[in-house]
Design an enzyme around this catalytic site. Structure first.
Site, mmCIF file in Angstrom:
data_model
loop_
_atom_site.group_PDB
_atom_site.id
_atom_site.type_symbol
_atom_site.label_atom_id
_atom_site.label_comp_id
_atom_site.label_asym_id
_atom_site.label_seq_id
_atom_site.Cartn_x
_atom_site.Cartn_y
_atom_site.Cartn_z
ATOM 1 N N LYS A 14 28.795 12.349 -16.357
ATOM 2 C CA LYS A 14 28.160 12.626 -17.345
ATOM 3 C C LYS A 14 29.391 13.179 -18.960
ATOM 4 C CE LYS A 14 24.947 13.874 -16.401
ATOM 5 N NZ LYS A 14 24.698 14.238 -15.118
ATOM 6 N N ARG A 89 16.141 14.909 -18.396
ATOM 7 C CA ARG A 89 16.348 14.240 -16.354
ATOM 8 C C ARG A 89 14.404 14.732 -16.127
ATOM 9 N NH1 ARG A 89 20.883 17.699 -17.129
ATOM 10 N NH2 ARG A 89 22.089 17.854 -15.306
ATOM 11 N N ARG A 128 35.676 20.715 -8.346
ATOM 12 C CA ARG A 128 35.301 21.388 -9.281
ATOM 13 C C ARG A 128 34.604 23.013 -9.186
ATOM 14 N NH1 ARG A 128 31.385 19.409 -14.248
ATOM 15 N NH2 ARG A 128 28.990 20.655 -12.449
ATOM 16 N N ARG A 134 32.081 27.935 -11.378
ATOM 17 C CA ARG A 134 30.503 27.511 -12.399
ATOM 18 C C ARG A 134 29.874 28.027 -10.766
ATOM 19 N NH1 ARG A 134 28.931 22.059 -15.149
ATOM 20 N NH2 ARG A 134 27.351 22.478 -13.939
ATOM 21 N N ARG A 145 20.746 20.289 -5.417
ATOM 22 C CA ARG A 145 20.554 20.300 -7.439
ATOM 23 C C ARG A 145 20.702 18.048 -7.188
ATOM 24 N NH1 ARG A 145 26.546 21.994 -9.263
ATOM 25 N NH2 ARG A 145 25.529 20.226 -11.714
#
Ligand code: B4P
Length: 197
Positions: A14, A89, A128, A134, A145
């Protein structure tokens, strides 16, 4: 206004494609995740609150997201339109968003959903996380998630399908090929309704 929603599970692409869409069609890129990360970096009250949810892989409460989103949008209503990245969401977010747009006499132009299998999502996000540090890109948090996505966000597919706004693009392959397909879908579905740049 051309208002696009880019929809998909965490790691579907996204963010990657929203940036490209905002450049191509001269739209405002509105990523709720990016706004939260910037608030966290600046150690604001909103950032501190958001961090306590994001680090656990939970969604930030609807009320917090909606207040932030509406105040951001109201500053940009004279632009060509928006690419919504990571929003809405939940059904509550989508309902309140719909009413907010109606009040301002604007609407969602189209919703593009990126389809990517869970194994690929986990691989991308772990990679990532290693590169970026992160805190929500660790395997345990990513799995949570994905559960949250399946329970709270996935029902939006049916929500937008019923409104005849939903279009699906397969999100595995090269970024350029996927982006071309997203643009084809948009141009086919909004043709004649907006001046595309
Ligand atoms: P987001 O920032 O939206 O993060 P995300 O779901 O992980 O998607 P992202 O955009 O980062 O990943 P992308 O697919 O681009 O949300 C983070 C957190 O903020 C949420 O968990 C939640 O807590 C909170 N939040 C945000 N919005 C909220 C809301 N509305 N309500 C409540 N809470 C909210 O990219 C992933 C990786 O894949 C990248 O490294 C990219 O380079 C790579 N990639 C992309 N395309 C690829 C391809 N074709 N092939 C290989 N790799 C690819």
């Amino acid at each position: 206004m051309l208002n696009l929603i880019l929809f998909g599970p965490p790691g579907a692409g996204k963010g990657t494609h929203s940036i490209k869409l905002s450049e191509k069609y001269k739209l405002v890129h509105l990523s709720t995740g990016d706004i939260f990360r910037s608030e966290i970096a600046n150690k604001t009250n909103l950032g501190l609150e958001a961090k306590s949810f994001i680090d656990k892989g939970k969604l930030v409460p609807d009320e917090v997201v909606l207040n932030m989103l509406f105040s951001f949008m109201d500053k940009h209503l004279d632009e060509n339109g928006f690419v919504f990245d990571g929003f809405p969401r939940t059904i509550v977010q989508a309902d309140k968003f719909g009413k907010m747009l109606e009040d301002r006499k604007i609407s969602v132009s189209t919703v593009v959903s990126l389809e990517v299998n869970e194994e690929e999502l986990i691989t991308r996000l772990v990679k990532r996380g290693l590169a970026s540090g992160r805190t929500d890109d660790t395997e345990e948090v990513i799995r949570h998630r994905l559960e949250v996505y399946n329970e709270q966000t996935k029902p939006l597919l049916e929500y937008y399908n019923k409104k005849n706004l939903l279009h699906t693009v397969y999100g595995v392959g090269s970024v350029d090929t996927i982006f071309e397909e997203i643009c084809n879908v948009i141009e086919k579905n909004v043709k004649g309704k907006y001046d595309l740049i």
